[in-house]
Scaffold this motif. Structure first.
Motif, PDB file in Angstrom:
ATOM      1  N   MET A   1       0.810  -1.099   0.013  1.00 18.38           N
ATOM      2  CA  MET A   1       0.204  -0.100   0.033  1.00 18.38           C
ATOM      3  C   MET A   1       0.963   1.226  -0.013  1.00 18.38           C
ATOM      4  SD  MET A   1      -2.868   1.209   2.828  1.00 18.38           S
ATOM      5  CE  MET A   1      -3.714  -0.292   2.725  1.00 18.38           C
ATOM      6  N   ILE A   2       0.892   2.014  -1.081  1.00 18.98           N
ATOM      7  CA  ILE A   2       1.140   3.172  -0.991  1.00 18.98           C
ATOM      8  C   ILE A   2       0.469   4.515  -1.117  1.00 18.98           C
ATOM      9  CG2 ILE A   2       3.133   4.718  -2.629  1.00 18.98           C
ATOM     10  CD1 ILE A   2       3.801   2.264  -3.765  1.00 18.98           C
ATOM     11  N   ILE A   3       0.667   5.389   0.074  1.00 17.67           N
ATOM     12  CA  ILE A   3      -0.051   6.453   0.455  1.00 17.67           C
ATOM     13  C   ILE A   3       0.783   7.553   0.230  1.00 17.67           C
ATOM     14  CG2 ILE A   3      -1.421   7.600   2.080  1.00 17.67           C
ATOM     15  CD1 ILE A   3      -1.622   4.470   3.593  1.00 17.67           C
ATOM     16  N   SER A   4       0.312   8.611  -0.690  1.00 14.91           N
ATOM     17  CA  SER A   4       0.889   9.855  -0.592  1.00 14.91           C
ATOM     18  C   SER A   4       0.081  11.138  -0.115  1.00 14.91           C
ATOM     19  CB  SER A   4       1.390  10.378  -2.231  1.00 14.91           C
ATOM     20  OG  SER A   4       0.353  10.264  -3.061  1.00 14.91           O
ATOM     21  N   PHE A   5       0.836  12.096   0.562  1.00 20.70           N
ATOM     22  CA  PHE A   5       0.329  13.431   0.942  1.00 20.70           C
ATOM     23  C   PHE A   5       0.786  14.401   0.074  1.00 20.70           C
ATOM     24  CE2 PHE A   5      -0.022  10.580   4.492  1.00 20.70           C
ATOM     25  CZ  PHE A   5      -1.339  10.656   4.984  1.00 20.70           C
ATOM     26  N   LEU A   6      -0.115  14.986  -0.710  1.00 24.82           N
ATOM     27  CA  LEU A   6       0.107  15.994  -1.634  1.00 24.82           C
ATOM     28  C   LEU A   6      -0.770  17.313  -1.588  1.00 24.82           C
ATOM     29  CD1 LEU A   6       0.668  13.599  -4.694  1.00 24.82           C
ATOM     30  CD2 LEU A   6       2.440  14.925  -3.663  1.00 24.82           C
ATOM     31  N   ASN A   7      -0.312  18.497  -1.972  1.00 28.41           N
ATOM     32  CA  ASN A   7      -1.174  19.663  -2.017  1.00 28.41           C
ATOM     33  C   ASN A   7       0.126  20.452  -2.562  1.00 28.41           C
ATOM     34  OD1 ASN A   7      -2.653  22.052  -1.860  1.00 28.41           O
ATOM     35  ND2 ASN A   7      -3.712  21.340  -0.476  1.00 28.41           N
ATOM     36  N   GLN A   8      -0.250  21.538  -3.464  1.00 27.93           N
ATOM     37  CA  GLN A   8       0.510  22.415  -3.993  1.00 27.93           C
ATOM     38  C   GLN A   8       0.892  23.402  -3.231  1.00 27.93           C
ATOM     39  OE1 GLN A   8       2.314  22.465  -7.148  1.00 27.93           O
ATOM     40  NE2 GLN A   8       1.705  20.198  -6.970  1.00 27.93           N
ATOM     41  N   LYS A   9       0.043  23.701  -2.190  1.00 27.23           N
ATOM     42  CA  LYS A   9       0.374  24.646  -1.235  1.00 27.23           C
ATOM     43  C   LYS A   9       1.282  24.213  -0.120  1.00 27.23           C
ATOM     44  CE  LYS A   9      -2.068  28.052   1.981  1.00 27.23           C
ATOM     45  NZ  LYS A   9      -1.070  27.722   3.022  1.00 27.23           N
ATOM     46  N   GLY A  10       2.051  24.915   0.400  1.00 25.36           N
ATOM     47  CA  GLY A  10       2.992  24.584   1.625  1.00 25.36           C
ATOM     48  C   GLY A  10       2.248  24.922   2.789  1.00 25.36           C
ATOM     49  N   CYS A  24       2.129   5.668  13.004  1.00 29.17           N
ATOM     50  CA  CYS A  24       1.010   4.878  13.563  1.00 29.17           C
ATOM     51  C   CYS A  24       0.925   3.380  12.909  1.00 29.17           C
ATOM     52  CB  CYS A  24      -0.097   5.583  13.107  1.00 29.17           C
ATOM     53  SG  CYS A  24      -1.818   4.723  13.628  1.00 29.17           S
ATOM     54  N   LEU A  25       1.371   3.396  11.610  1.00 29.91           N
ATOM     55  CA  LEU A  25       1.509   2.091  10.789  1.00 29.91           C
ATOM     56  C   LEU A  25       2.666   1.271  11.399  1.00 29.91           C
ATOM     57  CD1 LEU A  25       1.065   3.215   7.115  1.00 29.91           C
ATOM     58  CD2 LEU A  25      -0.621   1.925   8.485  1.00 29.91           C
ATOM     59  N   ALA A  26       3.972   1.729  11.771  1.00 27.71           N
ATOM     60  CA  ALA A  26       4.833   1.032  12.353  1.00 27.71           C
ATOM     61  C   ALA A  26       4.530   0.500  13.796  1.00 27.71           C
ATOM     62  CB  ALA A  26       6.239   1.892  12.680  1.00 27.71           C
ATOM     63  N   ARG A  27       3.703   1.121  14.302  1.00 28.14           N
ATOM     64  CA  ARG A  27       3.161   0.758  15.784  1.00 28.14           C
ATOM     65  C   ARG A  27       2.388  -0.615  15.661  1.00 28.14           C
ATOM     66  NH1 ARG A  27      -0.297   3.792  18.478  1.00 28.14           N
ATOM     67  NH2 ARG A  27       0.476   2.994  20.560  1.00 28.14           N
ATOM     68  N   GLN A  28       1.611  -0.651  14.621  1.00 27.34           N
ATOM     69  CA  GLN A  28       0.853  -1.962  14.275  1.00 27.34           C
ATOM     70  C   GLN A  28       1.733  -2.976  13.755  1.00 27.34           C
ATOM     71  OE1 GLN A  28      -1.967  -0.478  11.306  1.00 27.34           O
ATOM     72  NE2 GLN A  28      -2.500   1.025  12.653  1.00 27.34           N
ATOM     73  N   GLY A  29       2.855  -2.873  13.700  1.00 23.17           N
ATOM     74  CA  GLY A  29       3.788  -3.812  13.469  1.00 23.17           C
ATOM     75  C   GLY A  29       4.118  -4.130  11.943  1.00 23.17           C
ATOM     76  N   HIS A  30       3.741  -3.024  11.128  1.00 18.66           N
ATOM     77  CA  HIS A  30       4.019  -2.969   9.890  1.00 18.66           C
ATOM     78  C   HIS A  30       5.589  -2.442   9.500  1.00 18.66           C
ATOM     79  CE1 HIS A  30      -0.258  -3.957   8.797  1.00 18.66           C
ATOM     80  NE2 HIS A  30      -0.629  -2.820   9.428  1.00 18.66           N
ATOM     81  N   ARG A  31       5.978  -3.084   8.279  1.00 15.45           N
ATOM     82  CA  ARG A  31       7.297  -2.665   7.975  1.00 15.45           C
ATOM     83  C   ARG A  31       6.882  -1.496   6.911  1.00 15.45           C
ATOM     84  NH1 ARG A  31      12.670  -3.653   7.242  1.00 15.45           N
ATOM     85  NH2 ARG A  31      13.548  -3.635   4.969  1.00 15.45           N
ATOM     86  N   VAL A  32       7.428  -0.037   7.445  1.00 10.98           N
ATOM     87  CA  VAL A  32       7.146   0.992   6.709  1.00 10.98           C
ATOM     88  C   VAL A  32       8.059   2.008   6.156  1.00 10.98           C
ATOM     89  CG1 VAL A  32       5.752   3.176   7.163  1.00 10.98           C
ATOM     90  CG2 VAL A  32       5.436   1.395   8.331  1.00 10.98           C
ATOM     91  N   LEU A  33       8.240   2.286   4.861  1.00 10.77           N
ATOM     92  CA  LEU A  33       9.105   3.120   4.318  1.00 10.77           C
ATOM     93  C   LEU A  33       8.569   4.717   4.275  1.00 10.77           C
ATOM     94  CD1 LEU A  33      11.482   3.762   2.622  1.00 10.77           C
ATOM     95  CD2 LEU A  33      10.243   3.114   0.744  1.00 10.77           C
ATOM     96  N   LEU A  34       9.072   5.644   4.284  1.00 10.41           N
ATOM     97  CA  LEU A  34       8.683   7.229   4.264  1.00 10.41           C
ATOM     98  C   LEU A  34       9.688   7.650   3.241  1.00 10.41           C
ATOM     99  CD1 LEU A  34       6.948   9.722   4.601  1.00 10.41           C
ATOM    100  CD2 LEU A  34       8.388  10.124   6.627  1.00 10.41           C
ATOM    101  N   ILE A  35       8.855   8.094   2.159  1.00  6.02           N
ATOM    102  CA  ILE A  35       9.851   8.882   0.946  1.00  6.02           C
ATOM    103  C   ILE A  35       9.692  10.188   1.073  1.00  6.02           C
ATOM    104  CG2 ILE A  35      10.089   8.964  -1.481  1.00  6.02           C
ATOM    105  CD1 ILE A  35       9.131   5.906  -1.811  1.00  6.02           C
ATOM    106  N   ASP A  36      10.855  10.765   1.185  1.00 10.11           N
ATOM    107  CA  ASP A  36      10.755  12.505   1.493  1.00 10.11           C
ATOM    108  C   ASP A  36      10.885  12.758  -0.060  1.00 10.11           C
ATOM    109  OD1 ASP A  36      10.851  15.028   1.810  1.00 10.11           O
ATOM    110  OD2 ASP A  36      12.320  15.065   3.162  1.00 10.11           O
ATOM    111  N   TYR A  76       8.552  -3.263   1.653  1.00 15.12           N
ATOM    112  CA  TYR A  76       7.773  -2.709   2.724  1.00 15.12           C
ATOM    113  C   TYR A  76       6.288  -3.137   2.600  1.00 15.12           C
ATOM    114  CZ  TYR A  76      12.090  -0.256   3.693  1.00 15.12           C
ATOM    115  OH  TYR A  76      13.487   0.064   3.935  1.00 15.12           O
ATOM    116  N   THR A  77       5.509  -3.224   3.679  1.00 14.89           N
ATOM    117  CA  THR A  77       3.939  -3.313   3.705  1.00 14.89           C
ATOM    118  C   THR A  77       3.390  -2.302   3.231  1.00 14.89           C
ATOM    119  OG1 THR A  77       3.895  -3.190   6.003  1.00 14.89           O
ATOM    120  CG2 THR A  77       4.153  -5.303   5.348  1.00 14.89           C
ATOM    121  N   HIS A  78       4.216  -1.085   3.820  1.00 18.38           N
ATOM    122  CA  HIS A  78       3.281   0.358   3.416  1.00 18.38           C
ATOM    123  C   HIS A  78       4.419   1.247   3.201  1.00 18.38           C
ATOM    124  CE1 HIS A  78       0.345  -1.810   5.840  1.00 18.38           C
ATOM    125  NE2 HIS A  78      -0.649  -0.964   5.634  1.00 18.38           N
TER     126      HIS A  78
END
Length: 222
Positions: A1-10, A24-36, A76-78
């Motif tokens: 599952m890949i979730i992105s947070f987007l808006n052209q406004k900062g 939150c996902l990591a607390r649930q035991g998921h293997r999580v990657l955050l792409i900056d 990763y799972t998420h």
């Protein structure tokens, strides 16, 4: 599952949401990657404030990042993508890589209007990747103000679902980010933490159950 947070406004809370949903996902035991994917590197700066993090953080702020993001996500799972403001090509690449695109909007017409471009990009991407889901997230809401209520009506005109979860503007979020901690580490038993939990569960449920489709989505969200 890949979730992105987007808006052209900062300044609408993309990094705060990205870091804390990943936490939150990591607390649930998921293997999580955050792409900056933001050249400002706020998520990467947050990660640099600590020796280790409950999830992996990598910087990938370039227009052709979709293929590499999808490849990394396989381990990763998420995967959470913290998208950039004012960067159409990078944002488009983030969308293509995503299963769900969350558009944070604050109680201001400015963030709603700024999201118009992202909405168009999502709809364009859905033409060749119909499985992409998208929804607005009310962020940085100030209590039960009139503008806080009206933002839903303004966002509804875009023709996309609006998540039930709302994230209020809370000092605990700013403190946690400044200290290099997730809201669960900084203030685990707080309304802020509960808001992030509710948002995370709602996004997971919508992606897995495919409720963002046709009349069913419109009925659920008005």
């Amino acid at each position: 599952m890949i979730i992105s947070f987007l808006n052209q406004k900062g300044g609408v809370g993309k990094t705060t949401l990205s870091v804390n949903v990943a936490g939150c996902l990591a607390r649930q035991g998921h293997r999580v990657l955050l792409i900056d994917a933001d050249k400002q590197g706020s998520a990467s700066t947050w990660a640099s404030l600590r020796e280790d993090a409950p999830f992996q953080v990598v910087s990938m702020a370039r227009a052709n990042m979709a293929r590499d993001a999808l490849k990394l996500a396989q381990d990763y799972t998420h995967t959470i993508i913290d998208g950039p403001p004012h960067a159409e090509e990078i944002a488009r690449s983030c969308i293509v890589a995503s299963d769900f695109v969350a558009l944070p909007i604050e109680p201001s017409g400015l963030s709603t209007w700024a999201s118009d471009l992202t909405v168009r990009q999502v709809k364009e991407a859905q033409e060749f990747k119909p499985t992409i889901k998208c929804g607005f997230v009310v962020s940085r809401k100030i209590g039960k103000t009139v503008i806080g209520r009206d933002i839903r009506n303004m966002a509804g005109e875009a023709g996309l679902p609006i998540l039930e979860s709302e994230i209020e503007q809370r000092v605990a979020f700013a403190e946690g980010m400044t200290m290099g901690q997730t809201i669960f580490e900084w203030a685990g038993d707080s309304n802020a933490a509960r808001e992030i939990e509710h948002l995370t569960k709602e996004i997971e449920r919508y992606v897995e159950e495919d409720v963002f489709s046709g009349s069913e989505a419109k009925a659920a969200h008005g």
